[in-house]
Design a protein around this motif. Sequence first.
Motif, PDB file in Angstrom:
ATOM      1  N   PRO A  26      10.412   0.194  72.555  1.00 28.13           N
ATOM      2  CA  PRO A  26       9.610  -1.231  71.944  1.00 28.13           C
ATOM      3  C   PRO A  26       9.938  -2.255  71.323  1.00 28.13           C
ATOM      4  O   PRO A  26      11.490  -2.485  71.409  1.00 28.13           O
ATOM      5  CB  PRO A  26       9.059  -0.306  70.618  1.00 28.13           C
ATOM      6  N   ASP A  27       9.313  -3.215  71.605  1.00 26.92           N
ATOM      7  CA  ASP A  27       9.843  -4.678  70.798  1.00 26.92           C
ATOM      8  C   ASP A  27       9.775  -4.586  69.463  1.00 26.92           C
ATOM      9  O   ASP A  27       8.676  -4.788  68.656  1.00 26.92           O
ATOM     10  CB  ASP A  27       8.970  -5.690  71.701  1.00 26.92           C
ATOM     11  N   ILE A  28      10.717  -4.708  68.706  1.00 28.42           N
ATOM     12  CA  ILE A  28      10.832  -4.361  67.348  1.00 28.42           C
ATOM     13  C   ILE A  28      11.399  -5.838  66.667  1.00 28.42           C
ATOM     14  O   ILE A  28      12.462  -6.005  67.049  1.00 28.42           O
ATOM     15  CB  ILE A  28      11.903  -3.049  66.967  1.00 28.42           C
ATOM     16  N   ALA A  29      10.494  -6.422  65.801  1.00 25.23           N
ATOM     17  CA  ALA A  29      11.054  -7.914  65.229  1.00 25.23           C
ATOM     18  C   ALA A  29      12.219  -7.911  64.678  1.00 25.23           C
ATOM     19  O   ALA A  29      13.002  -8.853  65.008  1.00 25.23           O
ATOM     20  CB  ALA A  29       9.912  -8.153  64.401  1.00 25.23           C
ATOM     21  N   ASN A  30      12.651  -6.710  63.927  1.00 19.87           N
ATOM     22  CA  ASN A  30      14.055  -6.733  63.313  1.00 19.87           C
ATOM     23  C   ASN A  30      15.153  -6.715  64.142  1.00 19.87           C
ATOM     24  O   ASN A  30      16.268  -6.923  63.855  1.00 19.87           O
ATOM     25  CB  ASN A  30      14.158  -5.671  62.357  1.00 19.87           C
ATOM     26  N   LEU A  31      14.939  -6.368  65.437  1.00 21.16           N
ATOM     27  CA  LEU A  31      16.026  -6.116  66.460  1.00 21.16           C
ATOM     28  C   LEU A  31      16.285  -7.365  67.233  1.00 21.16           C
ATOM     29  O   LEU A  31      17.042  -7.409  68.144  1.00 21.16           O
ATOM     30  CB  LEU A  31      15.922  -4.752  67.234  1.00 21.16           C
ATOM     31  N   ARG A  32      15.134  -8.236  67.226  1.00 21.37           N
ATOM     32  CA  ARG A  32      15.469  -9.557  68.149  1.00 21.37           C
ATOM     33  C   ARG A  32      16.622 -10.271  67.506  1.00 21.37           C
ATOM     34  O   ARG A  32      16.815 -10.597  66.249  1.00 21.37           O
ATOM     35  CB  ARG A  32      14.052 -10.573  68.061  1.00 21.37           C
ATOM     36  N   ASN A  33      17.352 -10.837  68.413  1.00 21.23           N
ATOM     37  CA  ASN A  33      18.413 -11.733  68.137  1.00 21.23           C
ATOM     38  C   ASN A  33      19.648 -11.058  66.979  1.00 21.23           C
ATOM     39  O   ASN A  33      19.794 -11.483  66.419  1.00 21.23           O
ATOM     40  CB  ASN A  33      18.089 -13.228  67.307  1.00 21.23           C
ATOM     41  N   THR A  34      19.703  -9.829  67.583  1.00 15.66           N
ATOM     42  CA  THR A  34      20.799  -9.005  66.912  1.00 15.66           C
ATOM     43  C   THR A  34      21.900  -8.574  68.044  1.00 15.66           C
ATOM     44  O   THR A  34      21.703  -8.444  69.028  1.00 15.66           O
ATOM     45  CB  THR A  34      19.989  -7.873  66.037  1.00 15.66           C
TER      46      THR A  34
END
Length: 157
Positions: A26-34
Amino acid sequence: MKKIIKHELVEVNIPAGTTLTRFMFPDIANLRNTKILGLQIYENPQVPFSVLSQKPVTNANINTLAFVSLANYGGKYFLNKAPARMFQTFAINSASNTAYETDIKSFTMQMVNYPQSFVEVSQYIALLALVDTVFLFSVYYYDINDTTDKASFQSRK
């Protein structure tokens, strides 16, 4: 023992009765640009239910059927069809009912494009079930945009 910078529990859903063989992260906001530091997969009965009250897949399905592919933001797969069992590093000793961890797989802070990453199974027959299930992952990561983490790493005079 590894220092956990941040953690996110990720559920890759498998709909009941599916005939699909590829299941997207899934596209999880907390994992973007990490940047990823580690990945771990859980099975049923280690974790009998996910946050969404769905059952994680069984050990047999993880060991024999599942493969993980992680893509970077350039569309290249730096982890391509790795057996999911290599990320199964948490276990429970049934004789003593104690939990232990073994050799957590480390990454070198690659940036993962999760919506392009997936879990693939070699055959759908064993995953057919009357209820929804999930591949349940722990993702250990470093957030490059979080300034509070950077402050804790500065040297003191």
